[in-house]
Motif scaffolding. Structure first.
Motif, PDB file in Angstrom:
ATOM      1  N   GLN A  66       0.850  -1.185   0.000  1.00 48.77           N
ATOM      2  CA  GLN A  66       0.000   0.000   0.000  1.00 48.77           C
ATOM      3  C   GLN A  66       0.885   1.234   0.000  1.00 48.77           C
ATOM      4  N   TYR A  67       0.477   2.220  -0.798  1.00 48.00           N
ATOM      5  CA  TYR A  67       1.179   3.503  -0.824  1.00 48.00           C
ATOM      6  C   TYR A  67       0.861   4.311   0.431  1.00 48.00           C
ATOM      7  N   ASP A  70      -1.038   5.061   3.741  1.00 45.47           N
ATOM      8  CA  ASP A  70      -1.501   3.773   4.249  1.00 45.47           C
ATOM      9  C   ASP A  70      -0.459   2.661   4.104  1.00 45.47           C
ATOM     10  N   GLU A 143      -7.896   2.283  -1.980  1.00 40.15           N
ATOM     11  CA  GLU A 143      -7.482   3.406  -2.836  1.00 40.15           C
ATOM     12  C   GLU A 143      -5.964   3.554  -2.906  1.00 40.15           C
ATOM     13  N   ASN A 144      -5.232   2.974  -1.976  1.00 39.95           N
ATOM     14  CA  ASN A 144      -3.769   3.050  -1.978  1.00 39.95           C
ATOM     15  C   ASN A 144      -3.099   1.696  -2.171  1.00 39.95           C
TER      16      ASN A 144
END
Length: 185
Positions: A66-67, A70, A143-144
């Motif tokens: 995860q980016y 997060d 989303e990440n």
């Protein structure tokens, strides 16, 4: 119950042996201890605990990460069966960026892998019905979420078995090059 550092193949990535106490009934082993694991760099918060069962020998899951904001650290433990567990360094500015480390985690060897933020993680089942428990320092954030393709030529991961099953999602992950010069964590 103590944890013992076995190896630190890359800065922050740690292979840890769990101590067991046993008798004729079986054994007891601690999976998580904030204080003890903090000494190895665990960020002290468990936001999520995950469990996976992989049915088929040779099945591959990953390589996921995860980016930020997060980005997550993971403590990975095999509680049944055996897996070849892999972590790939994606950290911007790391001297080991783009390198991978793989090791066997099994119910028998009592090893856990502490995977810091900025690493992708995946595994291949070495036995049928292999089960993993992993603690994550951050909750799942779709989303990440991202990943790296399991068979990236630049990584050249030496998976021990021919792959038997890979999800459609994992087959469509981008190559390492899509991350550019790394993830700032």
């Amino acid at each position: 119950m103590k944890f013992e550092l076995v190896e630190e193949p890359m800065l922050g990535l740690k292979l840890i042996k769990r101590q067991c106490a046993g008798d004729e009934r079986g054994y007891f082993s601690r999976l998580y201890c904030e204080k003890a694991l903090g000494e190895f760099g665990w960020p002290s918060e468990v936001a999520q605990s995950n469990f996976s069962k992989t049915n088929a020998v040779g099945a591959i899951r990953g390589l996921h990460f995860q980016y930020p904001p997060d980005a997550e650290a993971k403590l990975v433990t095999c509680v049944s069966g055996a897996v070849f567990d892999v972590a790939v360094d994606l950290r911007k500015g790391s001297s080991t960026f783009g390198r991978w480390f793989g090791t066997e985690l099994s119910a028998k060897n009592q090893m856990s892998l502490l995977v810091p933020k900025g690493f992708a993680h995946g595994f291949q089942a070495l036995e049928s019905d292999s089960m993993l428990v992993y603690f994550a320092s951050c909750a799942y954030a779709p989303e990440n979420e991202s990943g790296v393709i399991w068979n990236d030529k630049d990584l050249a991961i030496d998976w021990p078995l021919p792959p038997s099953t890979i999800s459609a999602r994992d087959q469509e992950m981008p190559p390492l090059k899509s991350i550019g010069d790394g993830i700032k964590v």
